[in-house]
Design a protein around this motif. Sequence first.
Motif, mmCIF file in Angstrom:
data_model
loop_
_atom_site.group_PDB
_atom_site.id
_atom_site.type_symbol
_atom_site.label_atom_id
_atom_site.label_comp_id
_atom_site.label_asym_id
_atom_site.label_seq_id
_atom_site.Cartn_x
_atom_site.Cartn_y
_atom_site.Cartn_z
ATOM 1 N N LEU A 1 -8.638 -23.701 -8.004
ATOM 2 C CA LEU A 1 -7.672 -24.795 -7.989
ATOM 3 C C LEU A 1 -6.624 -24.608 -9.082
ATOM 4 C CD1 LEU A 1 -7.142 -27.387 -6.406
ATOM 5 C CD2 LEU A 1 -8.625 -28.599 -7.999
ATOM 6 N N GLN A 2 -7.056 -24.250 -10.267
ATOM 7 C CA GLN A 2 -6.123 -24.014 -11.366
ATOM 8 C C GLN A 2 -5.192 -22.850 -11.058
ATOM 9 O OE1 GLN A 2 -8.912 -23.423 -14.558
ATOM 10 N NE2 GLN A 2 -8.994 -25.602 -15.088
ATOM 11 N N ALA B 1 1.682 -21.986 -7.485
ATOM 12 C CA ALA B 1 2.617 -22.845 -6.752
ATOM 13 C C ALA B 1 3.794 -23.271 -7.624
ATOM 14 C CB ALA B 1 1.886 -24.074 -6.222
ATOM 15 N N ALA B 2 3.529 -23.431 -8.916
ATOM 16 C CA ALA B 2 4.604 -23.869 -9.810
ATOM 17 C C ALA B 2 5.704 -22.828 -9.941
ATOM 18 C CB ALA B 2 4.023 -24.178 -11.185
ATOM 19 N N THR C 1 9.993 -22.481 -2.206
ATOM 20 C CA THR C 1 9.671 -23.733 -1.504
ATOM 21 C C THR C 1 8.680 -23.516 -0.380
ATOM 22 O OG1 THR C 1 11.868 -24.562 -2.023
ATOM 23 C CG2 THR C 1 10.658 -25.692 -0.278
ATOM 24 N N GLN C 2 8.886 -22.481 0.435
ATOM 25 C CA GLN C 2 8.000 -22.232 1.577
ATOM 26 C C GLN C 2 6.587 -21.871 1.116
ATOM 27 O OE1 GLN C 2 8.751 -22.806 4.754
ATOM 28 N NE2 GLN C 2 10.751 -23.550 4.025
ATOM 29 N N VAL C 3 6.517 -21.022 0.109
ATOM 30 C CA VAL C 3 5.195 -20.641 -0.408
ATOM 31 C C VAL C 3 4.516 -21.839 -1.050
ATOM 32 C CG1 VAL C 3 3.990 -19.184 -2.087
ATOM 33 C CG2 VAL C 3 5.869 -18.241 -0.733
ATOM 34 N N ALA D 1 0.812 -23.319 -0.380
ATOM 35 C CA ALA D 1 -0.133 -23.493 -1.487
ATOM 36 C C ALA D 1 -0.623 -24.926 -1.570
ATOM 37 C CB ALA D 1 0.528 -23.078 -2.799
ATOM 38 N N ALA D 2 0.251 -25.875 -1.226
ATOM 39 C CA ALA D 2 -0.129 -27.286 -1.287
ATOM 40 C C ALA D 2 -1.293 -27.585 -0.347
ATOM 41 C CB ALA D 2 1.064 -28.164 -0.960
#
Length: 307
Positions: free
Chosen positions: A138-139, A145-146, A150-152, A156-157
């Motif tokens: 999760l980390q 993701a940060a 945008t698409q990736v 990831a979300a």
Amino acid sequence: MTAAGIDVSKASLDLAVDEQTGVTRFANTGAGIAKVIKRLKALGASRIVVEATGGYEEPLLEACCDAGLWIARVNPRQARSFALATGELAKTDAIDARLLALMARVFADRLRCHVAPLPWQRELRDWLRRRGQVVTQLQAHKQQAAMASTQVRKLAARTIAALARELAAIERAMQALSQQHTTPALRSSKGLGPVFQATALALLPELGQLDRRQIAKLVGVAPMNRDSGNGQGKRRVHGGRAPVRVALYMATLSAVRWDPVMKAHYQQLRARGKLGKVALVACMRKLLGIVNARRRDELHAEGQLAA
């Protein structure tokens, strides 16, 4: 005394008997472990040593305990240091098995017999391991993701949401299981939350059975001397059970903020000029000692009730 050493890997078990030539290999499966147990009983092995191998040794340990065999698990660093002390620089599975057998004979009176965890402790241990894996993933996904496009980030979300749901389910299962066995000692101070309680129940069964110095050394928060002659080295913590230490660290972070006793102890250490992390480790040791003493009192009371 017949001493035996078993080198454990993912696929195999190499069995050596001290003062006997040859090493026998078995598969690290249920059938292979059954053959090892039969062989050890035929030999009349009174001391058996294995080294920790990332969990691959646990089925063998539990099978030996169930069969009534005396077996000890040692730290790989300790086993390797012993090998170097004998002058053996090479390392193979067969060499390791023979050295573990020698270690079983030489340290027969110093090794501690392994006590198999109860079925509920094994289940709780597995939940803790899975929780650690999910938290790590999760980390990692959040960090990735940060920095992603945008698409990736949208992909990831989804993974993050799925992992968050799994983590919540794991923690519910852990809490339901640990609540059945948690005693007042394990929740007697602020900071001793569900994760610490589950970790102590599953990974620190010795709590309350050792004195404060022994339990601190077992967890890895006891300062070790480094003195020689007239020189006095700096004390440092070393070794111990890392998962327990991590849970204790997080519990202590909360305790020094919200528990009056721990907060006062931390502030006193800081006022004496101790560095923040040094003071925090000292608070970890104090908190562990408090919980250990309360658990010891519970065990004494239970013994009196049973009598």
